[in-house]
Scaffold this active site. Structure first.
Site, PDB file in Angstrom:
ATOM      1  N   SER A  61       0.813  -1.213   0.000  1.00 46.98           N
ATOM      2  CA  SER A  61       0.000   0.000   0.000  1.00 46.98           C
ATOM      3  C   SER A  61       0.848   1.265   0.000  1.00 46.98           C
ATOM      4  CB  SER A  61      -0.928   0.009   1.214  1.00 46.98           C
ATOM      5  OG  SER A  61      -0.182  -0.051   2.413  1.00 46.98           O
ATOM      6  N   GLU A  86      -4.834   0.043  -8.090  1.00 48.12           N
ATOM      7  CA  GLU A  86      -3.782   0.963  -8.524  1.00 48.12           C
ATOM      8  C   GLU A  86      -2.654   0.153  -9.172  1.00 48.12           C
ATOM      9  OE1 GLU A  86      -3.863   4.617  -5.328  1.00 48.12           O
ATOM     10  OE2 GLU A  86      -2.924   2.756  -4.673  1.00 48.12           O
ATOM     11  N   HIS A 109      -2.024  -2.755  -6.549  1.00 52.50           N
ATOM     12  CA  HIS A 109      -2.573  -2.495  -5.215  1.00 52.50           C
ATOM     13  C   HIS A 109      -4.094  -2.579  -5.209  1.00 52.50           C
ATOM     14  CE1 HIS A 109      -3.429   0.482  -1.751  1.00 52.50           C
ATOM     15  NE2 HIS A 109      -3.304  -0.744  -1.279  1.00 52.50           N
ATOM     16  N   ASN A 145      -3.771   6.417  -0.837  1.00 47.27           N
ATOM     17  CA  ASN A 145      -3.255   6.544   0.527  1.00 47.27           C
ATOM     18  C   ASN A 145      -2.505   7.849   0.754  1.00 47.27           C
ATOM     19  OD1 ASN A 145      -4.181   4.312   2.011  1.00 47.27           O
ATOM     20  ND2 ASN A 145      -2.777   2.967   0.938  1.00 47.27           N
TER      21      ASN A 145
END
Length: 398
Positions: free
Chosen positions: A124, A157, A145, A195
């Site tokens: 992540s 992602e 991801h 994130n």
């Protein structure tokens, strides 16, 4: 033509979910984990998931059994046991979020799978370049991801390292698209898109709490009612777990050379140190013990608007900065935040709705008042206001 064989190492919630996604879409899948308990939970979880699909009429019993038959469970991650992964065309690691452990695993896998096989990481926030750097053939390592729960969340992602071959990126994207996932391309920077851009939702809310502007319940209420978010930041951090949420914040902060925009909160660190991890431990910002009373928010509309305005200004600024630094495109940041974390609308469109000049003025006022560089406006935000163009304009304007 036979479907490609997919390997997943790590049978926790993410790894088991990814394995399920691939198996549902017709791939033979090998799933490995070092812990027998994790493997048992994954196997049981797959059986329950397929039973639900049958009960809801989405799969026949025969089709569900075929999905389960495509899943092979490898009990251990020694080199000898991972030799079973030799036929895999794509292997996704989803083990503990530690760089050295992931590097060691990728080195082992590199010596097992075919030269054309893709080695992917579900990390992540760790550097894909650093993961690829541990391998001899760096060109075939890429970030893929998923978001939890992988069978439900639509976003993936795709993160190429500077060493990743373009065809590897294209093939990884094609696999995810074939699994009916929405894909976005992110540069190999700390936190990637979601994130990184989401950090102010937590960080600025924590700052509001620390400053005594409002308590957790009031901030959560404000961002649900005024902001339209499905969950407030404190209930969401408790749901995610502070061990996970704080680790991502710290990883982004360290990866960005201690940029104050991503500074972690001492308040959250103290929860982590006390073992108050959130729902999973029974206590976090809220008490989840049986009979515990949930605190009531202060339902002040003016206060709520001020809270939402401040958090949204920071979120919009972060999305604008991601585009400015080439982390992602305008389209991809909007798609990522609406499908990856279920924001009610794309942040650039939201910023245009608020007004770019208004967002800029709020940030400048906060920076002036506090002297804190966490509030510095993105250059792209300043330029958009000066040029009078929407934040969602994909062009690079001077």
């Amino acid at each position: 033509m036979a479907a490609a064989t997919i390997g997943v190492v790590g049978a926790g919630a993410m790894g088991a979910g990814i394995a399920q996604v691939a198996a549902v879409h017709g791939h033979p899948v090998l799933l490995a984990d070092a812990l027998p308990a994790a493997m048992a939970r994954a196997r049981t979880g797959h059986q329950k998931a397929m039973a639900r699909e049958v009960d809801k009429g989405r799969l026949s019993r025969e089709a569900a059994d075929a999905v389960l038959a495509r899943l092979t469970y490898v009990e251990g991650v020694s080199a000898e046991l991972l030799a079973a992964f030799a036929p895999c065309d794509l292997v996704i690691e989803a083990i503990v979020e530690k760089l050295d452990a992931k590097q060691a695993l990728l080195r082992t896998l590199e010596g097992i799978v075919a030269p054309a096989a893709i080695l992917a990481s579900n990390t992540s926030s760790l550097s894909i370049a650093a993961l690829a750097g541990a391998c001899t053939h760096k060109t075939r390592v890429v970030g893929v991801h998923f978001f939890n729960p992988a069978p439900v969340m639509p976003l993936v992602e795709i993160i190429p390292a500077i060493s990743t071959a373009p065809d590897v990126t294209a093939r990884a994207t094609a696999y995810a698209a074939g699994w009916k996932k929405v894909t976005v391309l992110a540069s190999d920077t700390p936190g990637f898109i979601v994130n990184r851009v989401a950090r102010p939702f937590y960080g600025e809310s924590l700052r509001l709490l620390e400053e005594g502007v409002a308590d957790c319940a009031t901030i959560d209420w404000a961002l649900r009612t005024v902001g339209g978010f499905r969950m407030g930041p404190f209930e969401l951090m408790d749901f995610i777990g502070h061990d996970v949420n704080f680790a991502v914040t710290r990883s982004v902060f360290d990866g960005m050379f201690h940029d104050p925009r991503y500074r972690p909160s001492l308040r959250q660190q103290r929860l982590l140190e006390a073992g108050w991890l959130g729902r999973k431990s029974g206590r976090g910002f809220y008490d989840y013990a049986e009979g515990a009373i949930t605190p009531a928010p202060v339902e002040d509309p003016v206060l709520a608007q001020g809270i939402a305005d401040r958090v949204l200004a920071m979120l919009v600024n972060e999305a604008v900065e991601a585009v400015h630094l080439g982390i992602c495109t305008v389209a991809d940041v909007e798609l990522a935040m609406t499908t990856g974390v279920n924001y009610p609308r794309g942040l650039l469109a939201w910023g245009d709705e608020i007004g770019a000049a208004t967002v800029l003025a709020r940030l400048q006022a906060l920076q002036y008042e506090t002297g804190d560089d966490r509030y510095r406006p993105s250059v792209r935000l300043r330029r958009a206001v000066q040029a009078g163009v929407p934040l969602g304009d994909p062009r690079r304007y001077p």
